[in-house]
Design a protein around this motif. Sequence first.
Motif, PDB file in Angstrom:
ATOM      1  N   LEU A  14       0.828  -1.195   0.000  1.00 12.25           N
ATOM      2  CA  LEU A  14       0.000   0.000   0.000  1.00 12.25           C
ATOM      3  C   LEU A  14       0.873   1.260   0.000  1.00 12.25           C
ATOM      4  CD1 LEU A  14      -2.955   0.755  -0.063  1.00 12.25           C
ATOM      5  CD2 LEU A  14      -2.953   0.815   2.432  1.00 12.25           C
ATOM      6  N   ARG A  15       1.956   1.244   0.781  1.00  9.59           N
ATOM      7  CA  ARG A  15       2.871   2.393   0.781  1.00  9.59           C
ATOM      8  C   ARG A  15       3.450   2.616  -0.613  1.00  9.59           C
ATOM      9  NH1 ARG A  15       5.238  -0.133   5.230  1.00  9.59           N
ATOM     10  NH2 ARG A  15       7.233  -0.286   4.112  1.00  9.59           N
ATOM     11  N   ALA A  16       3.821   1.527  -1.277  1.00 10.59           N
ATOM     12  CA  ALA A  16       4.398   1.646  -2.619  1.00 10.59           C
ATOM     13  C   ALA A  16       3.379   2.233  -3.600  1.00 10.59           C
ATOM     14  CB  ALA A  16       4.869   0.278  -3.103  1.00 10.59           C
ATOM     15  N   ASP A  55      -1.949   5.632   8.650  1.00  9.52           N
ATOM     16  CA  ASP A  55      -2.871   4.514   8.844  1.00  9.52           C
ATOM     17  C   ASP A  55      -3.226   4.471  10.327  1.00  9.52           C
ATOM     18  OD1 ASP A  55      -4.354   2.213   8.670  1.00  9.52           O
ATOM     19  OD2 ASP A  55      -2.624   0.876   8.490  1.00  9.52           O
ATOM     20  N   ILE A  56      -4.499   4.309  10.631  1.00 13.69           N
ATOM     21  CA  ILE A  56      -4.907   4.388  12.027  1.00 13.69           C
ATOM     22  C   ILE A  56      -4.617   3.100  12.790  1.00 13.69           C
ATOM     23  CG2 ILE A  56      -7.304   3.553  11.928  1.00 13.69           C
ATOM     24  CD1 ILE A  56      -8.006   6.187  13.494  1.00 13.69           C
ATOM     25  N   ARG A  57      -4.553   1.981  12.061  1.00 18.34           N
ATOM     26  CA  ARG A  57      -4.334   0.697  12.729  1.00 18.34           C
ATOM     27  C   ARG A  57      -3.022   0.090  12.262  1.00 18.34           C
ATOM     28  NH1 ARG A  57     -10.169  -2.167  13.781  1.00 18.34           N
ATOM     29  NH2 ARG A  57     -11.249  -0.270  14.418  1.00 18.34           N
ATOM     30  N   MET A  58      -2.038   0.118  13.154  1.00 15.58           N
ATOM     31  CA  MET A  58      -0.729  -0.457  12.883  1.00 15.58           C
ATOM     32  C   MET A  58      -0.274  -1.221  14.121  1.00 15.58           C
ATOM     33  SD  MET A  58       1.266   2.590  10.780  1.00 15.58           S
ATOM     34  CE  MET A  58       0.866   3.904  11.947  1.00 15.58           C
ATOM     35  N   LEU A 105      -9.776  10.098   5.882  1.00 17.10           N
ATOM     36  CA  LEU A 105     -10.342   9.571   4.654  1.00 17.10           C
ATOM     37  C   LEU A 105     -10.423   8.063   4.763  1.00 17.10           C
ATOM     38  CD1 LEU A 105      -8.422  11.545   1.869  1.00 17.10           C
ATOM     39  CD2 LEU A 105     -10.861  11.745   2.399  1.00 17.10           C
ATOM     40  N   GLY A 106     -11.430   7.474   4.120  1.00 18.64           N
ATOM     41  CA  GLY A 106     -11.484   6.026   4.018  1.00 18.64           C
ATOM     42  C   GLY A 106     -10.464   5.538   3.008  1.00 18.64           C
ATOM     43  N   LYS A 107      -9.951   4.345   3.219  1.00 22.80           N
ATOM     44  CA  LYS A 107      -8.928   3.813   2.311  1.00 22.80           C
ATOM     45  C   LYS A 107      -9.477   3.517   0.923  1.00 22.80           C
ATOM     46  CE  LYS A 107      -5.456   1.876   5.404  1.00 22.80           C
ATOM     47  NZ  LYS A 107      -4.675   0.669   5.762  1.00 22.80           N
ATOM     48  N   GLY A 108     -10.779   3.506   0.792  1.00 19.45           N
ATOM     49  CA  GLY A 108     -11.369   3.205  -0.504  1.00 19.45           C
ATOM     50  C   GLY A 108     -11.615   4.410  -1.383  1.00 19.45           C
ATOM     51  N   VAL A 109     -11.116   5.590  -0.994  1.00 19.00           N
ATOM     52  CA  VAL A 109     -11.367   6.792  -1.792  1.00 19.00           C
ATOM     53  C   VAL A 109     -10.601   6.722  -3.109  1.00 19.00           C
ATOM     54  CG1 VAL A 109     -11.805   8.227   0.220  1.00 19.00           C
ATOM     55  CG2 VAL A 109      -9.485   8.102  -0.726  1.00 19.00           C
ATOM     56  N   SER A 110     -11.050   7.515  -4.073  1.00 20.09           N
ATOM     57  CA  SER A 110     -10.389   7.552  -5.375  1.00 20.09           C
ATOM     58  C   SER A 110      -9.048   8.272  -5.263  1.00 20.09           C
ATOM     59  CB  SER A 110     -11.270   8.278  -6.389  1.00 20.09           C
ATOM     60  OG  SER A 110     -11.355   9.657  -6.063  1.00 20.09           O
TER      61      SER A 110
END
Length: 230
Positions: A14-16, A55-58, A105-110
């Motif tokens: 995801l970072r990449a 990211d809120i959950r790590m 923001l939600g991770k599913g945003v454009s």
Amino acid sequence: MTIRVLLADDQALLRATFRILIDSTDDLTVVAEAADGSEAVELTETHRPDVVLMDIRMPDTDGVAATAAICARPELLDTHILVLTTFENDENVARALRAGASGFLGKGVSPDVLLSGIRTVAAGEALLSPTATRALITRFLAAPDTDDPLALPSAVKALTDREREVMTLAAHGRSNAQIAEHLVLSPLTVRSHIQRAMTKLDVRDRAQLVVVAYQSGLVKPRPPAAGNHP
């Protein structure tokens, strides 16, 4: 001016993906990547990014604790936190906003929404989705917490009538331009009122101002319309 971004997410893929997207623009660049919250705090100290995409959950130190640690440091006042979450009405998002995050923001945003969000918080504005924020306010933010430093009704009373009026409109999601039009003021005057209110309440940005507006009772959450759910 190029906006410098730090990525904090435990998923390397995801970072990449975020790095490729952000570095493909002319005005944004990734300066560092962190795999957990403690590394995010350390790298923020080192690189002083304009925005941390958090990211809120790590694992270990999560995004909430990292946000609190970054926002508590005066030397990092110019760094803004944009929280990413898969749960927009999660209590952890409310905790991150209380801790100093500028929005979420939600991770599913454009891709376009993500890039626009980074630019928005880099400019010192709050990024709060009206629908998701209403759910957060109703569930977590509206009830004052005696242990929460942002619940400051006495400090809110010390604001001028105009400052409270502008703060109320900001809490309802209006931009400076919209507030200026509504009150027949210049946008610069509105910005001055916002800045003075933030200074008096000792909050770092507009998102914190919104949280205080609800927690202090200055603004009441609106009930959802019949048949709708937050």
